[in-house]
Design a protein around this motif. Sequence first.
Motif, PDB file in Angstrom:
ATOM      1  N   UNK A   5       0.820  -1.229   0.000  1.00  0.00           N
ATOM      2  CA  UNK A   5       0.000   0.000   0.000  1.00  0.00           C
ATOM      3  C   UNK A   5       0.845   1.266   0.000  1.00  0.00           C
ATOM      4  N   UNK A   6       2.146   1.098  -0.168  1.00  0.00           N
ATOM      5  CA  UNK A   6       2.991   2.266  -0.410  1.00  0.00           C
ATOM      6  C   UNK A   6       3.972   2.607   0.692  1.00  0.00           C
ATOM      7  N   UNK A   7       3.880   1.949   1.850  1.00  0.00           N
ATOM      8  CA  UNK A   7       4.794   2.290   2.954  1.00  0.00           C
ATOM      9  C   UNK A   7       6.191   1.709   2.707  1.00  0.00           C
ATOM     10  N   UNK A   8       7.192   2.383   3.259  1.00  0.00           N
ATOM     11  CA  UNK A   8       8.534   1.809   3.350  1.00  0.00           C
ATOM     12  C   UNK A   8       8.584   1.084   4.689  1.00  0.00           C
ATOM     13  N   UNK A   9       9.074  -0.166   4.689  1.00  0.00           N
ATOM     14  CA  UNK A   9       8.928  -0.997   5.882  1.00  0.00           C
ATOM     15  C   UNK A   9      10.265  -1.482   6.421  1.00  0.00           C
ATOM     16  N   UNK A  10      10.455  -1.311   7.727  1.00  0.00           N
ATOM     17  CA  UNK A  10      11.578  -1.924   8.427  1.00  0.00           C
ATOM     18  C   UNK A  10      11.087  -3.278   8.937  1.00  0.00           C
ATOM     19  N   UNK A  11      11.674  -4.337   8.372  1.00  0.00           N
ATOM     20  CA  UNK A  11      11.277  -5.710   8.690  1.00  0.00           C
ATOM     21  C   UNK A  11      12.173  -6.177   9.836  1.00  0.00           C
ATOM     22  N   UNK A  12      11.650  -6.145  11.064  1.00  0.00           N
ATOM     23  CA  UNK A  12      12.487  -6.431  12.235  1.00  0.00           C
ATOM     24  C   UNK A  12      12.147  -7.799  12.823  1.00  0.00           C
ATOM     25  N   UNK A  13      13.183  -8.560  13.132  1.00  0.00           N
ATOM     26  CA  UNK A  13      12.967  -9.868  13.760  1.00  0.00           C
ATOM     27  C   UNK A  13      14.248 -10.291  14.468  1.00  0.00           C
ATOM     28  N   UNK A  14      14.097 -11.096  15.496  1.00  0.00           N
ATOM     29  CA  UNK A  14      15.265 -11.648  16.192  1.00  0.00           C
ATOM     30  C   UNK A  14      15.973 -12.664  15.287  1.00  0.00           C
ATOM     31  N   UNK A  15      15.212 -13.245  14.383  1.00  0.00           N
ATOM     32  CA  UNK A  15      15.727 -14.245  13.442  1.00  0.00           C
ATOM     33  C   UNK A  15      16.232 -13.507  12.187  1.00  0.00           C
ATOM     34  N   UNK A  16      17.583 -13.337  12.133  1.00  0.00           N
ATOM     35  CA  UNK A  16      18.174 -12.516  11.062  1.00  0.00           C
ATOM     36  C   UNK A  16      17.838 -13.074   9.690  1.00  0.00           C
ATOM     37  N   UNK A  17      17.922 -14.393   9.565  1.00  0.00           N
ATOM     38  CA  UNK A  17      17.689 -15.014   8.253  1.00  0.00           C
ATOM     39  C   UNK A  17      16.247 -14.767   7.783  1.00  0.00           C
ATOM     40  N   UNK A  18      15.311 -14.928   8.718  1.00  0.00           N
ATOM     41  CA  UNK A  18      13.900 -14.745   8.358  1.00  0.00           C
ATOM     42  C   UNK A  18      13.616 -13.290   7.981  1.00  0.00           C
ATOM     43  N   UNK A  19      14.201 -12.354   8.725  1.00  0.00           N
ATOM     44  CA  UNK A  19      13.992 -10.933   8.422  1.00  0.00           C
ATOM     45  C   UNK A  19      14.569 -10.599   7.049  1.00  0.00           C
ATOM     46  N   UNK A  20      15.785 -11.093   6.794  1.00  0.00           N
ATOM     47  CA  UNK A  20      16.428 -10.834   5.498  1.00  0.00           C
ATOM     48  C   UNK A  20      15.590 -11.382   4.356  1.00  0.00           C
ATOM     49  N   UNK A  21      15.142 -12.626   4.532  1.00  0.00           N
ATOM     50  CA  UNK A  21      14.377 -13.290   3.468  1.00  0.00           C
ATOM     51  C   UNK A  21      13.100 -12.492   3.158  1.00  0.00           C
ATOM     52  N   UNK A  22      12.419 -12.070   4.211  1.00  0.00           N
ATOM     53  CA  UNK A  22      11.164 -11.331   4.005  1.00  0.00           C
ATOM     54  C   UNK A  22      11.439 -10.003   3.289  1.00  0.00           C
ATOM     55  N   UNK A  23      12.497  -9.305   3.708  1.00  0.00           N
ATOM     56  CA  UNK A  23      12.807  -8.007   3.086  1.00  0.00           C
ATOM     57  C   UNK A  23      13.252  -8.179   1.633  1.00  0.00           C
ATOM     58  N   UNK A  24      14.052  -9.206   1.379  1.00  0.00           N
ATOM     59  CA  UNK A  24      14.518  -9.465   0.002  1.00  0.00           C
ATOM     60  C   UNK A  24      13.321  -9.754  -0.892  1.00  0.00           C
ATOM     61  N   UNK A  25      12.374 -10.532  -0.401  1.00  0.00           N
ATOM     62  CA  UNK A  25      11.175 -10.849  -1.201  1.00  0.00           C
ATOM     63  C   UNK A  25      10.395  -9.577  -1.547  1.00  0.00           C
ATOM     64  N   UNK A  26      10.261  -8.698  -0.565  1.00  0.00           N
ATOM     65  CA  UNK A  26       9.517  -7.450  -0.806  1.00  0.00           C
ATOM     66  C   UNK A  26      10.239  -6.596  -1.846  1.00  0.00           C
TER      67      UNK A  26
END
Length: 268
Positions: A29-50
Motif C-alpha cells: 500500500x505504499x509504505x517503506x517498511x523496516x522488517x524487524x525480527x530476532x531471526x536474522x535469516x527470516x527478516x532478510x528473506x522477508x525483506x529481500x522478497x519485498x
Amino acid sequence: MSNLRNKVAVVTGAGSGIGRATARVLAERGAAVVVADINAEAADKAAVELRGDGLRAVAVTADVSDEQQIRQMTDTAVDTFGGLDILHNNAALLTPDVLARDLRITDIDGDLFARVLRVNVLGYTLAAKHAIPHMLARGGGVVVNTSSVAGLQAEIVRPMYGTSKAAILGLTRNIATQYGKQGIRAVGIAPGTILTPALSDNLTPEQQRAMTRHTLTPRMGTPEDIAFLVAFLVSDEAGYITGTTITVDGGFTAHFPTYSEDLTAIGE
Ligand SMILES: NC(=O)c1ccc[n+]([C@@H]2O[C@H](COP(=O)([O-])OP(=O)(O)OC[C@H]3O[C@@H](n4cnc5c(N)ncnc54)[C@H](O)[C@@H]3O)[C@@H](O)[C@H]2O)c1
C-alpha cells in the motif's frame, strides 16, 4: 491501493506469520517498511522478497527484549527512509519450550515469567518509547499492538502468556491517552486462531480442532486477516480510532461458552 504512500513503518516479528504478512500489505500500500525480527535469516528473506517485488523494505535483526537493539531498529527507519510514522508491535515469545512450561499458576517459574514479560510487554513498551519521539517529529503516527484473545479470556493453561497479552490492552490505552492530542493513535488487535507457525508449533491437532469448532466462520484466520486490519488502522481512514483493542477472531469470543455442546445437542 496506495494510501500509505510516504509512510514509514516498523513491524516487529516480521520474519514470520502475522508480522510478515503485515509488512507485505503495508509495503504493497505504499509504505517503506523496516522488517524487524530476532531471526536474522527470516527478516532478510522477508525483506529481500519485498524488494524483489519492487517494494521498499529493509531488514533489521532486533531482539525486542534489548533496548539498544530496539533503538537501532527505530533509528534504521529514520536513517534509511527519513522518519517513522507507524509501529506495529507484534513480536512475542512463542517458542514451544517456553509455552510448554506455561501451565499452572502454582508452577510458574519467576525467571521465565520475567522473560515472557520482557519480550511481550517491555519490548512493546520500549519500542513505543523509541518510536514516539520520531512520530512526534513528523506531527503524529500510529502504534498498533498485537494482543490476543488470550488477553481477554483465560485458558486453562498459559497464564503467563495470557497475562502478558492482557497488559497490552493497558499499554495501548496509556499510549493513546498520553499522546493523542499530539496526533498519535494507539490501537490494539486481539487475534483469535490464526494459521501461523506459532499456532501449529504449540497446539496439538486436537486442540486446533477444538478452536476450529468454537470459531463461527467456516474457515480459520489467516495472517492476512490481521494484516488488512493493521493496514486500515494505520491509514487516515481510521483517524478516529484510538485507545481500543479490536478483536479479529471469527467470532471465537462472541458466543456462549456452551456453544460446542449446543452444536452437539442439535446434531452438528
Ligand atoms: N497465531 C495466532 O493464532 C495468534 C493468536 C493471537 C495472538 N497472536 C500474536 O500474534 C503475534 C505474532 O504471532 P505469529 O502467530 O505470527 O507468530 P510467528 O511465530 O509466526 O512469528 C513471530 C515472530 O516473532 C519473532 N520473535 C520472537 N521473539 C522475538 C524477539 N524477542 N524480538 C524480535 N522478534 C522476535 C520470531 O522470530 C517470529 O519470526 C504475537 O504477538 C502473538 O502473540 C497470534
